[in-house]
Structures are given as C-alpha cells and as structure tokens.
Design a protein around this motif. Structure first.
Motif, PDB file in Angstrom:
ATOM      1  N   UNK A   1       0.850  -1.180   0.000  1.00 54.46           N
ATOM      2  CA  UNK A   1       0.000   0.000   0.000  1.00 54.46           C
ATOM      3  C   UNK A   1       0.891   1.236   0.000  1.00 54.46           C
ATOM      4  N   UNK A   2       0.553   2.136  -0.841  1.00 55.80           N
ATOM      5  CA  UNK A   2       1.254   3.413  -0.903  1.00 55.80           C
ATOM      6  C   UNK A   2       0.879   4.246   0.329  1.00 55.80           C
ATOM      7  N   UNK A   3       1.825   5.021   0.859  1.00 59.88           N
ATOM      8  CA  UNK A   3       1.613   5.907   2.005  1.00 59.88           C
ATOM      9  C   UNK A   3       1.647   7.347   1.512  1.00 59.88           C
ATOM     10  N   UNK A   4       0.608   8.116   1.861  1.00 57.45           N
ATOM     11  CA  UNK A   4       0.541   9.515   1.469  1.00 57.45           C
ATOM     12  C   UNK A   4       0.114  10.354   2.664  1.00 57.45           C
ATOM     13  N   UNK A   5       0.214  11.672   2.498  1.00 59.10           N
ATOM     14  CA  UNK A   5      -0.276  12.598   3.523  1.00 59.10           C
ATOM     15  C   UNK A   5      -1.141  13.653   2.851  1.00 59.10           C
ATOM     16  N   UNK A   6      -2.021  14.243   3.653  1.00 62.00           N
ATOM     17  CA  UNK A   6      -2.829  15.359   3.210  1.00 62.00           C
ATOM     18  C   UNK A   6      -3.017  16.272   4.400  1.00 62.00           C
ATOM     19  N   UNK A   7      -2.771  17.565   4.194  1.00 60.78           N
ATOM     20  CA  UNK A   7      -2.862  18.535   5.278  1.00 60.78           C
ATOM     21  C   UNK A   7      -3.808  19.661   4.884  1.00 60.78           C
ATOM     22  N   UNK A   8      -4.696  19.992   5.808  1.00 60.63           N
ATOM     23  CA  UNK A   8      -5.581  21.135   5.651  1.00 60.63           C
ATOM     24  C   UNK A   8      -5.071  22.233   6.573  1.00 60.63           C
ATOM     25  N   UNK A   9      -4.550  23.300   5.966  1.00 63.31           N
ATOM     26  CA  UNK A   9      -3.969  24.414   6.705  1.00 63.31           C
ATOM     27  C   UNK A   9      -5.117  25.347   7.088  1.00 63.31           C
ATOM     28  N   UNK A  10      -5.300  25.482   8.393  1.00 64.41           N
ATOM     29  CA  UNK A  10      -6.488  26.116   8.970  1.00 64.41           C
ATOM     30  C   UNK A  10      -6.181  27.554   9.380  1.00 64.41           C
ATOM     31  N   UNK A  11      -6.854  28.501   8.709  1.00 64.73           N
ATOM     32  CA  UNK A  11      -6.692  29.926   9.022  1.00 64.73           C
ATOM     33  C   UNK A  11      -8.019  30.453   9.593  1.00 64.73           C
ATOM     34  N   UNK A  12      -8.484  29.815  10.649  1.00 64.11           N
ATOM     35  CA  UNK A  12      -9.720  30.265  11.295  1.00 64.11           C
ATOM     36  C   UNK A  12     -10.961  29.869  10.540  1.00 64.11           C
ATOM     37  N   UNK A  13     -11.400  30.706   9.610  1.00 65.23           N
ATOM     38  CA  UNK A  13     -12.627  30.404   8.873  1.00 65.23           C
ATOM     39  C   UNK A  13     -12.355  29.842   7.481  1.00 65.23           C
ATOM     40  N   UNK A  14     -11.075  29.584   7.143  1.00 64.23           N
ATOM     41  CA  UNK A  14     -10.718  29.091   5.809  1.00 64.23           C
ATOM     42  C   UNK A  14      -9.667  27.994   5.886  1.00 64.23           C
ATOM     43  N   UNK A  15      -9.648  27.164   4.863  1.00 65.59           N
ATOM     44  CA  UNK A  15      -8.575  26.185   4.654  1.00 65.59           C
ATOM     45  C   UNK A  15      -7.830  26.579   3.381  1.00 65.59           C
ATOM     46  N   UNK A  16      -6.517  26.334   3.372  1.00 67.86           N
ATOM     47  CA  UNK A  16      -5.738  26.488   2.156  1.00 67.86           C
ATOM     48  C   UNK A  16      -5.962  25.222   1.325  1.00 67.86           C
ATOM     49  N   UNK A  17      -6.496  25.415   0.128  1.00 68.75           N
ATOM     50  CA  UNK A  17      -6.858  24.286  -0.732  1.00 68.75           C
ATOM     51  C   UNK A  17      -6.085  24.353  -2.045  1.00 68.75           C
ATOM     52  N   UNK A  18      -5.900  23.189  -2.642  1.00 66.02           N
ATOM     53  CA  UNK A  18      -5.207  23.056  -3.912  1.00 66.02           C
ATOM     54  C   UNK A  18      -6.205  22.602  -4.969  1.00 66.02           C
ATOM     55  N   UNK A  19      -6.352  23.403  -6.011  1.00 65.08           N
ATOM     56  CA  UNK A  19      -7.198  23.030  -7.149  1.00 65.08           C
ATOM     57  C   UNK A  19      -6.304  22.341  -8.168  1.00 65.08           C
ATOM     58  N   UNK A  20      -6.476  21.018  -8.309  1.00 61.89           N
ATOM     59  CA  UNK A  20      -5.586  20.205  -9.142  1.00 61.89           C
ATOM     60  C   UNK A  20      -5.927  20.390 -10.617  1.00 61.89           C
ATOM     61  N   UNK A  21      -5.195  21.268 -11.295  1.00 56.29           N
ATOM     62  CA  UNK A  21      -5.511  21.569 -12.691  1.00 56.29           C
ATOM     63  C   UNK A  21      -4.294  21.565 -13.620  1.00 56.29           C
TER      64      UNK A  21
END
Length: 157
Positions: A1-21
């Motif tokens: 099984x591959x091992x990965x990570x995912x992080x949601x950077x929390x700035x109070x009322x927002x998350x830093x998100x990545x739009x995969x394009x």
C-alpha cells in the motif's frame, strides 16, 4: 500500500486548498484537495506532511494535529493509506503561485462542500470541521471514480 499525507492548513474560517488543474493523467484533475503527497522511503507521516507543505506552499508548519488515517481502495488507482493532518500555526506566507500541480487558494469553510471534491473527501472534511471528533479511521472504496463503500471506525456510513 502506498503511504501519502494530506494537510488542511487552517486559518480560522478558511482552509488552504489546492485546485488540481496542472498535471496530465492526474486522478484528482479538476478536484479541490488539501496539500500533500507521497511519503518517501525514509519518512514518517509527519516528516512527509511537513516536506510536502513546504514544497507546495513555501510554509514551515510549526503546529499540526494528526487527525486520522484514510484507507483508499480502488479498482483504477493504487491503494493507499493517507495520513490526514490539520495545521494551525506556520511561519511565512503561502506562495500561491509555486505549486506545479495546481492553484492554491484560501477557501472559506462554509464554501467547501460547494467545490468539486471527491465524495470521500466530503466525509473526512466534515469530520475535520467537527473539532471534537477524535482521531478516526476511514475506509473508502471506489469503483472507477464512484465511491461504493465508506466505513468510519469499522462501521458502514
């Protein structure tokens, strides 16, 4: 099984998100996700998350929480264990232009469910938004791009 990570950077009322394009042949093309990637052979999940966030955003995370593990089973893509984190403190300002996989943006938490997300991501984002939710184990089974099964701490959803 591959091992990965995912992080949601929390700035109070927002998350830093990545739009995969930006990448061709990307399983998540067009989707919005957190920041993360594949673990290297000698890395712990924490080390991988810290490296991936630094590479994709320019941020040095100084406070994070290991929130859960998501087991992905797919008939199309490699199976994986994804270590899920939230980060609440960091040094620096995110460089919204450096990621070669997509576009970074601060997204209000109230708007998250309106984004183009994987069905399983909707489940774990709700868990992350519930700050009283303890560490969890989530298993997601996909046939093609359709989620066919979800188990939270061993129980069907």
């Amino acid at each position: 099984m591959r091992q990965t990570t995912l992080c949601y950077i929390d700035q109070g009322d927002s998350y830093l998100m990545l739009h995969r394009v930006k990448k061709a042949n990307d399983a998540s093309h067009g989707k919005w996700i957190g920041v993360g990637g594949k673990c290297e052979a000698d890395e712990s999940p924490d080390e991988c998350m810290l490296r991936e966030v630094r590479e994709e955003t320019g941020l040095e995370i100084t406070r994070w929480h290991y929130r859960g593990i998501v087991t992905f089973i797919s008939d199309t893509w490699p199976n994986e264990y994804m270590h899920l984190f939230t980060a609440t403190e960091w040094q620096g300002e995110p460089d919204l232009s450096i990621d070669d996989e997509g576009t970074l943006a601060w997204i209000p938490k109230s708007d998250l469910m309106n984004l183009n997300l994987w069905e399983g991501d909707r489940i774990f984002l709700r868990l992350l938004l519930n700050e009283s939710q303890p560490f969890f184990s989530l298993k997601l089974v996909y046939v093609q791009d359709e989620m066919t099964k979800a188990l939270l701490d061993g129980k069907a959803l």
